[in-house]
Design a protein around this motif. Structure first.
Motif, mmCIF file in Angstrom:
data_model
loop_
_atom_site.group_PDB
_atom_site.id
_atom_site.type_symbol
_atom_site.label_atom_id
_atom_site.label_comp_id
_atom_site.label_asym_id
_atom_site.label_seq_id
_atom_site.Cartn_x
_atom_site.Cartn_y
_atom_site.Cartn_z
ATOM 1 N N GLU B 32 40.514 -40.652 -20.915
ATOM 2 C CA GLU B 32 40.518 -40.340 -19.553
ATOM 3 C C GLU B 32 40.727 -38.874 -19.128
ATOM 4 O O GLU B 32 40.271 -38.164 -18.119
ATOM 5 C CB GLU B 32 41.216 -41.366 -18.729
ATOM 6 C CG GLU B 32 40.534 -42.782 -18.576
ATOM 7 C CD GLU B 32 39.132 -42.597 -17.832
ATOM 8 O OE1 GLU B 32 39.192 -42.273 -16.576
ATOM 9 O OE2 GLU B 32 38.215 -42.802 -18.352
ATOM 10 N N ILE B 33 41.900 -38.487 -19.734
ATOM 11 C CA ILE B 33 42.565 -37.070 -19.395
ATOM 12 C C ILE B 33 41.219 -36.181 -19.645
ATOM 13 O O ILE B 33 40.969 -35.306 -19.141
ATOM 14 C CB ILE B 33 43.718 -36.835 -20.107
ATOM 15 C CG1 ILE B 33 44.691 -37.793 -19.631
ATOM 16 C CG2 ILE B 33 44.149 -35.221 -20.080
ATOM 17 C CD1 ILE B 33 46.169 -37.746 -20.186
ATOM 18 N N THR B 34 40.914 -36.428 -21.073
ATOM 19 C CA THR B 34 39.950 -35.357 -21.555
ATOM 20 C C THR B 34 38.581 -35.263 -20.875
ATOM 21 O O THR B 34 38.168 -34.230 -20.462
ATOM 22 C CB THR B 34 39.599 -35.797 -23.171
ATOM 23 O OG1 THR B 34 40.679 -35.669 -23.972
ATOM 24 C CG2 THR B 34 38.515 -34.838 -23.738
ATOM 25 N N GLN B 35 38.462 -36.634 -20.490
ATOM 26 C CA GLN B 35 37.179 -36.760 -19.665
ATOM 27 C C GLN B 35 37.143 -35.953 -18.315
ATOM 28 O O GLN B 35 36.316 -35.142 -17.906
ATOM 29 C CB GLN B 35 36.569 -38.168 -19.340
ATOM 30 C CG GLN B 35 35.571 -38.281 -18.555
ATOM 31 C CD GLN B 35 34.289 -37.838 -19.348
ATOM 32 O OE1 GLN B 35 34.176 -37.939 -20.595
ATOM 33 N NE2 GLN B 35 33.402 -37.436 -18.777
ATOM 34 N N ARG B 36 38.288 -35.825 -17.686
ATOM 35 C CA ARG B 36 38.457 -35.278 -16.412
ATOM 36 C C ARG B 36 38.504 -34.010 -16.568
ATOM 37 O O ARG B 36 38.114 -33.071 -15.725
ATOM 38 C CB ARG B 36 39.760 -35.975 -15.868
ATOM 39 C CG ARG B 36 40.202 -35.266 -14.361
ATOM 40 C CD ARG B 36 39.167 -35.428 -13.129
ATOM 41 N NE ARG B 36 38.936 -36.930 -13.053
ATOM 42 C CZ ARG B 36 39.165 -37.562 -12.069
ATOM 43 N NH1 ARG B 36 39.735 -36.801 -10.997
ATOM 44 N NH2 ARG B 36 39.000 -38.824 -11.915
ATOM 45 N N LEU B 37 39.144 -33.392 -17.517
ATOM 46 C CA LEU B 37 39.079 -31.804 -17.783
ATOM 47 C C LEU B 37 37.707 -31.531 -17.949
ATOM 48 O O LEU B 37 37.133 -30.348 -17.600
ATOM 49 C CB LEU B 37 40.005 -31.600 -19.020
ATOM 50 C CG LEU B 37 41.571 -31.926 -18.665
ATOM 51 C CD1 LEU B 37 42.567 -31.686 -20.279
ATOM 52 C CD2 LEU B 37 41.973 -31.148 -17.582
ATOM 53 N N ALA B 38 36.870 -32.306 -18.928
ATOM 54 C CA ALA B 38 35.620 -31.841 -19.356
ATOM 55 C C ALA B 38 34.551 -31.686 -17.917
ATOM 56 O O ALA B 38 33.755 -30.838 -17.704
ATOM 57 C CB ALA B 38 34.766 -32.756 -20.192
ATOM 58 N N GLU B 39 35.016 -32.620 -17.013
ATOM 59 C CA GLU B 39 34.434 -32.739 -15.710
ATOM 60 C C GLU B 39 34.853 -31.564 -14.797
ATOM 61 O O GLU B 39 34.052 -31.665 -13.655
ATOM 62 C CB GLU B 39 34.514 -33.876 -14.893
ATOM 63 C CG GLU B 39 33.744 -35.240 -15.948
ATOM 64 C CD GLU B 39 34.159 -36.538 -15.051
ATOM 65 O OE1 GLU B 39 33.364 -37.428 -15.499
ATOM 66 O OE2 GLU B 39 35.395 -36.662 -14.633
ATOM 67 N N GLY B 40 35.543 -30.936 -15.071
ATOM 68 C CA GLY B 40 36.188 -29.533 -14.316
ATOM 69 C C GLY B 40 37.381 -29.788 -13.571
ATOM 70 O O GLY B 40 37.634 -29.227 -12.709
ATOM 71 N N GLY B 41 37.891 -31.243 -13.637
ATOM 72 C CA GLY B 41 39.139 -31.582 -12.760
ATOM 73 C C GLY B 41 40.288 -31.360 -13.507
ATOM 74 O O GLY B 41 40.456 -30.844 -14.446
ATOM 75 N N ARG B 42 41.327 -31.671 -12.761
ATOM 76 C CA ARG B 42 42.887 -31.550 -13.334
ATOM 77 C C ARG B 42 43.454 -32.980 -13.421
ATOM 78 O O ARG B 42 42.959 -33.806 -12.578
ATOM 79 C CB ARG B 42 43.637 -30.468 -12.686
ATOM 80 C CG ARG B 42 43.747 -30.760 -11.291
ATOM 81 C CD ARG B 42 44.566 -29.461 -10.611
ATOM 82 N NE ARG B 42 46.040 -29.811 -10.782
ATOM 83 C CZ ARG B 42 47.037 -28.774 -11.241
ATOM 84 N NH1 ARG B 42 46.443 -27.848 -11.899
ATOM 85 N NH2 ARG B 42 48.063 -29.466 -11.102
#
Lengths: 100, 95
Positions: B32-42
């Protein structure tokens, strides 16, 4: 790119709750446990390596002379242990692919 | 500490969970952490630290073996900033 809010402990617990059917309380407790164990290991001076994610690496820095940027006065910076994160190639690839 | 030791520690504390369930929980956490970073979030985990991504401009690099010029395109790279509490704990002797 979609604008997203900040992901927090509560969001992680929510996903565990939704994907695994564990209770909200148990899911949150598991999120806390993962962070607590990683934090404990690093407090004991251990690096933490999570394959597929990345490594948390501790570095010991010697004392050095710094300067107060406002006043220009020299002050010693005490020796300290700092934490750096090295992302895995997998994480770097996933981020780069998302932008293509 | 490596991933398998983390799984073991979580498993010992949660005897009600099967090993494959512990593994799935830990996988979801990091995914979930990686996914959020991939989506441009923090990602902000108070006390622990915050994950974000930083922009790197395109640049002309060199192939260290041949010395030839290569174009390195602009990209986002992951970044982690340890939390205040974490920085403090790293610099206190464990009792």
């Amino acid at each position: 790119m979609r604008m997203l809010g900040t992901l927090t402990r509560a969001d992680l617990a929510e996903t565990i709750n939704r994907k695994m059917g564990l209770s909200r309380a148990e899911s949150l407790q598991l999120v806390e446990a993962i962070l607590r164990h990683m934090c404990q290991a690093m407090s004991n001076g251990e690096n933490v390596k999570i394959s597929g994610f990345g490594s948390f690496i501790l570095r010991d820095k010697n004392e050095r002379i710094g300067r107060n940027p406002k006043t220009g006065v020299e002050v010693p910076i005490t020796p300290r242990r700092v934490l750096t994160f090295r992302a895995s190639q997998l994480m770097k690839d996933r981020i780069q692919q998302a932008d293509m | 500490m490596i991933r398998s030791q983390l799984l073991q520690a979580i498993g010992e504390e949660n005897p009600g969970l099967r090993a494959d369930e512990v593994e799935k929980v830990v996988d979801i956490f990091f995914d979930e952490i990686t996914q959020r970073l991939a989506e441009g979030g923090r990602v902000e985990l108070r006390g622990f630290g915050a994950f974000s991504t930083r922009h790197r401009e395109a640049r002309e690099g060199r192939n260290p073996r041949t010395g030839g010029k290569v174009h390195v395109p602009a990209k986002r790279v992951p970044y982690f900033k340890p939390g205040k509490e974490m920085r403090k704990r790293l610099n206190t002797d464990p009792e």
